[in-house]
Design a protein around this motif. Structure first.
Motif, PDB file in Angstrom:
ATOM      1  N   ASP A  75       0.925  -1.140   0.038  1.00  0.00           N
ATOM      2  CA  ASP A  75       0.124   0.200   0.015  1.00  0.00           C
ATOM      3  C   ASP A  75       0.947   1.316   0.100  1.00  0.00           C
ATOM      4  O   ASP A  75       1.722   1.268   0.694  1.00  0.00           O
ATOM      5  CB  ASP A  75      -0.960   0.103   1.136  1.00  0.00           C
ATOM      6  N   GLY A  76       0.522   2.194  -0.985  1.00  0.00           N
ATOM      7  CA  GLY A  76       1.384   3.447  -0.939  1.00  0.00           C
ATOM      8  C   GLY A  76       2.655   3.279  -2.001  1.00  0.00           C
ATOM      9  O   GLY A  76       3.251   4.505  -1.971  1.00  0.00           O
ATOM     10  N   VAL A  99       0.361   4.192  -8.685  1.00  0.00           N
ATOM     11  CA  VAL A  99       0.327   3.947  -7.353  1.00  0.00           C
ATOM     12  C   VAL A  99      -0.303   2.637  -7.351  1.00  0.00           C
ATOM     13  O   VAL A  99      -1.293   2.159  -7.756  1.00  0.00           O
ATOM     14  CB  VAL A  99      -0.076   5.031  -6.724  1.00  0.00           C
ATOM     15  N   GLY A 101      -2.746   1.060  -4.146  1.00  0.00           N
ATOM     16  CA  GLY A 101      -3.182   1.585  -2.944  1.00  0.00           C
ATOM     17  C   GLY A 101      -3.278   3.325  -2.757  1.00  0.00           C
ATOM     18  O   GLY A 101      -3.552   3.738  -3.953  1.00  0.00           O
ATOM     19  N   LYS A 102      -2.900   3.617  -1.743  1.00  0.00           N
ATOM     20  CA  LYS A 102      -3.103   4.923  -1.561  1.00  0.00           C
ATOM     21  C   LYS A 102      -2.042   5.815  -1.656  1.00  0.00           C
ATOM     22  O   LYS A 102      -1.014   5.471  -0.995  1.00  0.00           O
ATOM     23  CB  LYS A 102      -3.883   5.251  -0.069  1.00  0.00           C
ATOM     24  N   LEU A 103      -2.244   6.969  -2.454  1.00  0.00           N
ATOM     25  CA  LEU A 103      -1.158   8.026  -2.711  1.00  0.00           C
ATOM     26  C   LEU A 103      -0.780   8.735  -1.646  1.00  0.00           C
ATOM     27  O   LEU A 103      -1.819   9.624  -1.073  1.00  0.00           O
ATOM     28  CB  LEU A 103      -1.195   8.309  -3.810  1.00  0.00           C
ATOM     29  N   SER A 104       0.371   8.835  -0.916  1.00  0.00           N
ATOM     30  CA  SER A 104       0.713   9.576   0.080  1.00  0.00           C
ATOM     31  C   SER A 104       0.896  10.968  -0.537  1.00  0.00           C
ATOM     32  O   SER A 104       1.230  11.071  -1.622  1.00  0.00           O
ATOM     33  CB  SER A 104       1.993   9.191   0.891  1.00  0.00           C
ATOM     34  N   ARG A 105       0.917  12.129   0.536  1.00  0.00           N
ATOM     35  CA  ARG A 105       0.791  13.359   0.167  1.00  0.00           C
ATOM     36  C   ARG A 105       2.383  13.839  -0.514  1.00  0.00           C
ATOM     37  O   ARG A 105       2.140  14.646  -1.508  1.00  0.00           O
ATOM     38  CB  ARG A 105       0.713  14.227   1.463  1.00  0.00           C
ATOM     39  N   GLU A 108       2.526  12.094  -3.887  1.00  0.00           N
ATOM     40  CA  GLU A 108       1.784  12.779  -5.053  1.00  0.00           C
ATOM     41  C   GLU A 108       2.241  14.048  -5.412  1.00  0.00           C
ATOM     42  O   GLU A 108       2.600  14.553  -6.448  1.00  0.00           O
ATOM     43  CB  GLU A 108       0.299  13.058  -4.204  1.00  0.00           C
ATOM     44  N   THR A 244      -3.404  10.011 -11.159  1.00  0.00           N
ATOM     45  CA  THR A 244      -4.754  10.639 -10.508  1.00  0.00           C
ATOM     46  C   THR A 244      -5.829  10.959 -11.507  1.00  0.00           C
ATOM     47  O   THR A 244      -6.728  11.549 -11.253  1.00  0.00           O
ATOM     48  CB  THR A 244      -4.494  11.719  -9.420  1.00  0.00           C
TER      49      THR A 244
END
Ligand code: MF3
Ligand code: CO
Ligand code: CO
Length: 246
Positions: A75-76, A99, A101-105, A108, A244
């Motif tokens: 993830d990430g 990416v 899972g979730k893209l970190s700030r 990004e 994104t």
């Protein structure tokens, strides 16, 4: 160049749905190889200087030339997938970021700056400008965001060969270097690090990583110089060049 560029870009579009937590880079590479073959094209990288895969997949602090393998994406994780195909003897070379899972700030931000730096370089492509103008546009933009441009790898001429002169540096001084002329084909493929620019190549002789282990990102287009600007051969047919953008 249109056909080769479009195929490489379409393969990168199609692979996007297969990037997820738990997926392996080796499986992504097998899918890419199958897509190249299904299109009746050839992979430029299989057999290139002993490289054995249809893509380079560079995860997190890997700068470029990551070798696909059995490791599962977490993830990430951010990754660059770079594909070069040959169609009727012409080369199409492109890469972009994904990416799992979730893209970190912070990832990004790195990805956005790297993407935008490629387009700063592209804006400098027109007859009469120089290759130094391209590098200067990329470097000044990236460094203003307090990130760094990798010096150890560069873009390259391409066409009926994979890598030809000139070296397309992603840093430099305005007005220096060869002058751009209509009909030139080359790549711009900036690698940008969150930390310092230095890289090292691992003992597999391919994988380049950031020395300080900071995150790295890259985007690449194959480009032709036109009478008044340039044309991108590797535009995403589905509009998925950025992670994104769906
Ligand atoms: N596609 C890469 C580039 O942008 C080159 C990869 S060569 C390989 O120039 F052998 F590592 F695949
Ligand atoms: Co390239
Ligand atoms: Co490439």
């Amino acid at each position: 160049m249109h056909k080769a560029g479009e195929l490489a870009a379409r393969i990168l579009d199609e692979i996007a749905d297969h990037v997820f937590v738990g997926q392996t880079t080796g499986e992504l590479d097998r899918m890419i190889e199958n897509k190249v073959n299904a299109a009746g094209a050839t992979s430029a990288t299989i057999g290139y200087k002993g490289y054995q895969h249809a893509s380079c997949i560079s995860v997190n602090h890997v700068v470029c030339h990551g070798i696909p393998g059995d490791k599962k994406l977490k993830d990430g994780d951010i990754l660059n997938i770079d594909v070069t195909v040959v169609v009727d003897g012409w080369y199409g070379d492109t890469s972009r970021m994904y990416v799992a899972g979730k893209l970190s700030r912070k990832a990004e931000r790195l990805i956005q700056v790297t993407h935008d730096s490629l387009f700063k370089g592209i804006e400098a492509v027109k007859p009469g400008n120089t290759f130094g103008d391209i590098g200067h546009a990329i470097q000044t933009f990236v460094e203003a965001q307090r990130m760094s441009v990798v010096r150890d790898f560069c873009g390259h001429g391409l066409g009926r060969v994979f890598h030809s002169p000139p070296n397309v540096l992603h840093y430099g001084r305005a007005g220096t270097g060869p002058v751009l002329e209509e009909g030139m084909f080359f790549t711009i493929e900036p690698m940008v690090n969150l930390g310092r620019p230095e890289t090292k190549v691992l003992s597999d002789d391919w994988t380049a990583v950031t020395r300080d282990k900071s995150l790295s990102a890259q985007f690449e287009h194959s480009i032709g110089v036109t009478a008044d600007g340039c044309e991108l051969f590797t535009l995403s047919p589905a509009g998925r060049f950025h992670p994104t953008w769906g």
